[in-house]
Scaffold this motif. Structure first.
Motif, mmCIF file in Angstrom:
data_model
loop_
_atom_site.group_PDB
_atom_site.id
_atom_site.type_symbol
_atom_site.label_atom_id
_atom_site.label_comp_id
_atom_site.label_asym_id
_atom_site.label_seq_id
_atom_site.Cartn_x
_atom_site.Cartn_y
_atom_site.Cartn_z
ATOM 1 N N PHE A 82 15.008 39.385 -56.799
ATOM 2 C CA PHE A 82 15.523 40.281 -55.485
ATOM 3 C C PHE A 82 14.220 40.168 -54.752
ATOM 4 O O PHE A 82 14.700 40.270 -53.394
ATOM 5 N N LEU A 86 14.804 36.930 -53.174
ATOM 6 C CA LEU A 86 16.375 37.050 -52.097
ATOM 7 C C LEU A 86 15.162 38.155 -50.774
ATOM 8 O O LEU A 86 15.809 38.115 -50.072
ATOM 9 N N GLY A 87 14.359 38.966 -51.759
ATOM 10 C CA GLY A 87 13.731 39.553 -49.944
ATOM 11 C C GLY A 87 13.980 40.556 -49.474
ATOM 12 O O GLY A 87 13.955 41.308 -49.236
ATOM 13 N N THR A 88 14.648 41.108 -50.734
ATOM 14 C CA THR A 88 15.290 42.968 -50.615
ATOM 15 C C THR A 88 14.232 43.348 -50.083
ATOM 16 O O THR A 88 12.779 43.543 -51.290
ATOM 17 N N ASP A 89 13.855 44.913 -50.038
ATOM 18 C CA ASP A 89 13.056 45.927 -50.334
ATOM 19 C C ASP A 89 12.320 46.040 -51.460
ATOM 20 O O ASP A 89 13.179 46.763 -52.532
ATOM 21 N N THR A 93 14.161 48.211 -54.716
ATOM 22 C CA THR A 93 14.374 46.689 -55.515
ATOM 23 C C THR A 93 13.729 48.098 -56.998
ATOM 24 O O THR A 93 14.679 47.614 -57.997
ATOM 25 N N ARG A 308 13.344 36.374 -43.103
ATOM 26 C CA ARG A 308 14.815 36.931 -43.983
ATOM 27 C C ARG A 308 14.744 38.270 -43.731
ATOM 28 O O ARG A 308 15.439 39.236 -44.083
ATOM 29 N N ARG A 309 13.964 38.428 -42.418
ATOM 30 C CA ARG A 309 14.188 39.912 -42.617
ATOM 31 C C ARG A 309 15.228 40.342 -41.315
ATOM 32 O O ARG A 309 15.344 39.508 -40.368
#
Lengths: 316, 352
Positions: A82, A86-89, A93, A308-309
């Protein structure tokens, strides 16, 4: 109890308590150096403890250490999937992985051993006395009469120091953590590097968890990680993101925890929660620069690649 | 890029859709995992719903009461995150507020009964803000990131609480590690007659509305959102400096989290003890995230998490599903929302 005997038993306890912290913190050092702060480390520790217990039941205690490490690595893989892929925070996460791991390990444990969780008795990993070295007064029994996990932790210190600061891969890894843009421009596969570093951190944290269930207690209990994963993050800070520093910091945290038991044994009426708080206060002081320059990797917790951001491109 | 806009939906609408989709996806995954664990998902969800919403009293005295600390800490986290201040120290600020509130309530003489509640609430808010001011000073003054400092401060607060309830603030009977019961004048009155719901829930709703008005209707709120959108842009624009905005978001966030701790004691437990919070300060991150950091939406998501907590017990009793499953479901919700966010960003923003 003589003073010397008290000191000796204190040292033994301090090193014993420091080992899981050192293992988890050394792993987290590598992942933070690559730019990933894994708040889900606590999740890897608890999965390591459960994976270790289940492995020990089916195969044996030493295999349990391996399955524990693997379980911790898998939890970190979920986090990295993730947060890195996926580049989630990373913070959110990591929080999710910790909360979920504490829940699901409890669910697995209860479905396997019943809701009351009958006290599980595991065969423990025996201590192995290093010839000669273990006879050094005071330090010998403390450092060289421990389970294999302790020796793994010792070995990791120079190994990681060499890897991070003396090899090309280590340089690439640190570049991914300091400036992912520059690392990418230089041809470093930032995402893959961060994935691998994070999973390595999870393997080490899983080993730390397996140490808790298979060396320290010989049982598994829900929430038995008791914040060790979070503490490891503090250990990394106090150790200034360097393997030797991190190992020393782990000993210090372990010592503060051991002092509690020693003080109780000596019947000294001292406020031990304050001793337990001391390492955290010192970590804050270290960050404030009281012990010389200390800073986190520049790119820590920043997702990569930047597109991605949610950000507007200045060129458009 | 051509002016073609792919997403014509209003952002709020889109956010609601993705949040709903995330919850549905979570339930599907949770159902599959429950089935895998040998439980009946239908029975488990039904029992959970009955436990949380089955009767008016279940809803008010359990769900809403459990939601209250999550509402307050959720607001604290949402406000800080809006300014991109990653305050993960709500847990510590909550403890600081709880300790200050209890200490003042126990020390104040009973004479000024009317004043006891306002004074203790102020003390709790001040203590929470004070606890947040250390990471704030380290961030603005030395450039030390707040993620690690707020996390460290949590541990210091936890051990400080342990020390105080074992020592200076220990109950006069000296049996358990807890404080004496606070005087009745410091109890928060009931919000609805014949229920356990206390005034604290209303405070939470009022604070939510206040924060929403501040963020959307005042210049200060605009600056905070601008700093949150892009620190660099805010600084380069030269219109305002970012440091005061960071200070404000830390202090307000800490104050609200501090209130959460004391309100739980004044409204429910009436004394402070070790392990007061089961980690509300961390769950608050999930509550705030699911609400997309919108203060009014936090009221809804806090009730959702309150319902999960209240329904968990019923799920265990009636469907035989261990209560710990609730924590797993919470984690699935967070991961689903994060994933939904990424998908929305990929489909609505150009990649280069």
């Amino acid at each position: 109890m003589t003073d010397l005997a008290a000191l000796s038993s204190f040292l033994v306890a301090a090193v014993g308590l420091a080992v899981p912290l050192a293992l988890a913190a050394l792993g987290e050092t590598v992942s933070e150096r690559s730019g990933v702060i894994n708040i889900g480390l606590e999740g890897s520790v608890i999965w390591g403890a459960l994976g270790g217990a289940l492995g020990a039941l089916t195969v044996g205690p030493h295999a349990g250490l391996a399955t524990g490490a693997l379980a911790g690595g898998l939890a970190a893989l979920v986090f990295a999937g993730f947060a890195v892929r996926l580049g989630t925070d990373q913070i959110i996460t990591g929080t999710a992985v910790t909360i979920g791991s504490l829940g699901f390990t409890g669910a697995v444990f209860q479905s396997r051993f019943g809701a009351t969780g009958l006290a599980l008795e595991l065969q423990t990993v025996p201590a192995w006395e290093v010839p000669v070295l273990s006879r050094i007064p005071l330090l010998g029994p403390a450092f060289f009469d421990q389970a294999i996990t302790a020796y793994l932790a010792y070995a990791m210190v120079p190994l990681l120091g060499w890897f991070l600061f003396r090899t090309r891969w280590g340089l690439a890894l640190r570049a991914a953590g300091e400036s992912p843009e520059a690392a990418h421009a230089a041809g470093v596969p930032v995402v893959r590097t961060r994935m691998l570093a994070t999973v390595f951190g999870g393997l080490m944290a899983g080993l730390a968890g397996a140490h808790l269930s298979l060396v320290h207690t010989g049982t598994f209990a829900e929430n038995m990680s008791a914040g060790k994963g979070f503490i490891a993050i503090a250990v990394v800070v106090l150790g200034r993101w360097r393997p030797w520093g991190v190992f020393a910091a782990a000993l210090f945290f372990g010592g503060a925890e051991a002092l509690q038991f020693t003080l109780q044994a000596l019947d000294a009426d001292l406020p031990y929660p304050l001793f337990l708080a001391l390492p955290y206060v010192l970590s804050l002081a270290a960050l404030a620069g009281w012990f010389g320059r200390s800073r986190a990797p520049e790119g820590l917790a920043l997702p990569w690649p930047r597109w991605r951001r949610i950000s507007t491109n200045p060129k458009k | 890029m051509t002016p073609r806009t792919r997403a014509r939906l209003r952002p709020e609408f889109l956010a609601t859709i993705t949040a709903t989709a995330a919850v549905v996806a979570t339930m599907a995954v949770a159902a599959a995992l429950l089935a895998l664990g040998g439980h009946s998902p239908g029975e488990a969800f039904a029992a959970l719903a009955r436990g949380a919403f089955g009767t008016w009293d279940r809803f008010v005295s359990f769900t809403l009461v459990r939601a209250t600390p999550l509402l307050l800490t959720g607001l604290a986290v949402a406000f800080a995150f809006r300014a991109r201040v990653w305050n993960i120290g709500a847990e510590g600020q909550l403890h600081a507020g709880a300790l200050a509130g209890v200490a003042v309530a126990l020390v104040l003489p009973g004479a000024g009964a009317v004043l006891v509640l306002p004074v203790t609430l102020l003390a709790a808010a001040a203590a929470g803000a004070l606890w947040a001011s250390i990471p704030a000073a380290m961030k603005t003054g030395m450039g030390v990131g707040e993620v690690i400092t707020t996390l460290l401060m949590n541990f210091v607060a936890l051990f400080l609480a342990q020390f105080l309830v074992q020592g200076p603030l220990r109950e006069s009977r000296g049996v358990f590690n807890q404080t004496d019961e606070i005087p009745a004048a410091a109890h928060l009155p009931a919000l609805l007659p014949d229920t356990r719901l206390h005034l604290g829930f209303l405070f939470g709703v009022v604070i939510a509305v206040g924060l929403w008005l501040y963020l959307t209707r005042t210049p200060g709120g605009f600056r905070l959102r601008a700093a949150g959108a892009s620190v660099k842009a805010a600084e380069v624009s030269g219109r305002f400096s970012v440091a005061p905005v960071i200070w404000l978001s830390f202090l307000v966030s800490g104050a609200i989290a501090g209130l959460a701790g004391w309100i739980q004691i004044a409204g429910v437990t009436h004394r402070m003890y070790e392990g007061l919070s089961p980690g509300w300060g961390y769950t608050a991150i999930a509550v705030a995230l699911l609400a997309r950091l919108h203060p009014l939406a936090v009221v809804v998501t806090a009730i959702v998490f309150g319902a999960l907590s209240a329904g968990g017990g019923a799920m265990q009793r009636e469907a035989g599903v261990p209560e710990v499953w609730v924590r797993g479901i919470e984690a699935l919700v967070i991961l689903a929302v994060l994933t939904a966010d990424r998908i929305v960003q990929w489909t609505t923003h150009s990649r280069d």
